[in-house]
Design a protein around this motif. Sequence first.
Motif, mmCIF file in Angstrom:
data_model
loop_
_atom_site.group_PDB
_atom_site.id
_atom_site.type_symbol
_atom_site.label_atom_id
_atom_site.label_comp_id
_atom_site.label_asym_id
_atom_site.label_seq_id
_atom_site.Cartn_x
_atom_site.Cartn_y
_atom_site.Cartn_z
ATOM 1 N N THR A 255 0.922 -1.119 0.056
ATOM 2 C CA THR A 255 -0.041 -0.097 -0.011
ATOM 3 C C THR A 255 0.930 1.128 0.378
ATOM 4 O O THR A 255 2.117 1.206 0.425
ATOM 5 N N GLN B 70 -1.603 7.871 1.813
ATOM 6 C CA GLN B 70 -1.949 9.209 1.435
ATOM 7 C C GLN B 70 -0.867 10.151 1.429
ATOM 8 O O GLN B 70 -0.900 10.992 0.369
ATOM 9 N N ARG C 8 -2.023 5.184 -5.759
ATOM 10 C CA ARG C 8 -2.878 5.481 -4.915
ATOM 11 C C ARG C 8 -3.089 7.229 -5.383
ATOM 12 O O ARG C 8 -1.960 8.076 -5.577
ATOM 13 N N ASP C 9 -4.262 7.489 -5.745
ATOM 14 C CA ASP C 9 -4.684 8.893 -6.249
ATOM 15 C C ASP C 9 -3.809 9.356 -7.363
ATOM 16 O O ASP C 9 -3.463 10.600 -7.414
#
Length: 110
Positions: free
Chosen positions: A7, A10, A60-61
């Motif tokens: 992962t 953020q 991610r994003d």
Amino acid sequence: MTASNLTLSQTAAQRLHALSQSEGYRVMLRVAVEGGGCSGFQYQFDLVSELHADDLVVERDGAAALVDEMSLILLRGSVIDYVDELSGAEFQVRNPNAKSSCGCGVSFSI
């Protein structure tokens, strides 16, 4: 190909976006595990702009971290993070597989 058991936090994604914006092109974080360091294994971080054919991608994003298959074995379940503290700012790996790590947090043992 994607690395599903890894992962990107953020905070790490935001930092990669900021680096990309300041550089004017997409910056990705290449993460690898190499033998060495005071605990047996150590993390290697590189900022890159190109993807290799055998890279596994963690996104991610819209931000991306890249990892090779061999490193992924030791990184399964980990979180790639970015921390900004008084002692400095850096990318880090929170690795649940690590049995111990050195004081600087760069090397670990399994």
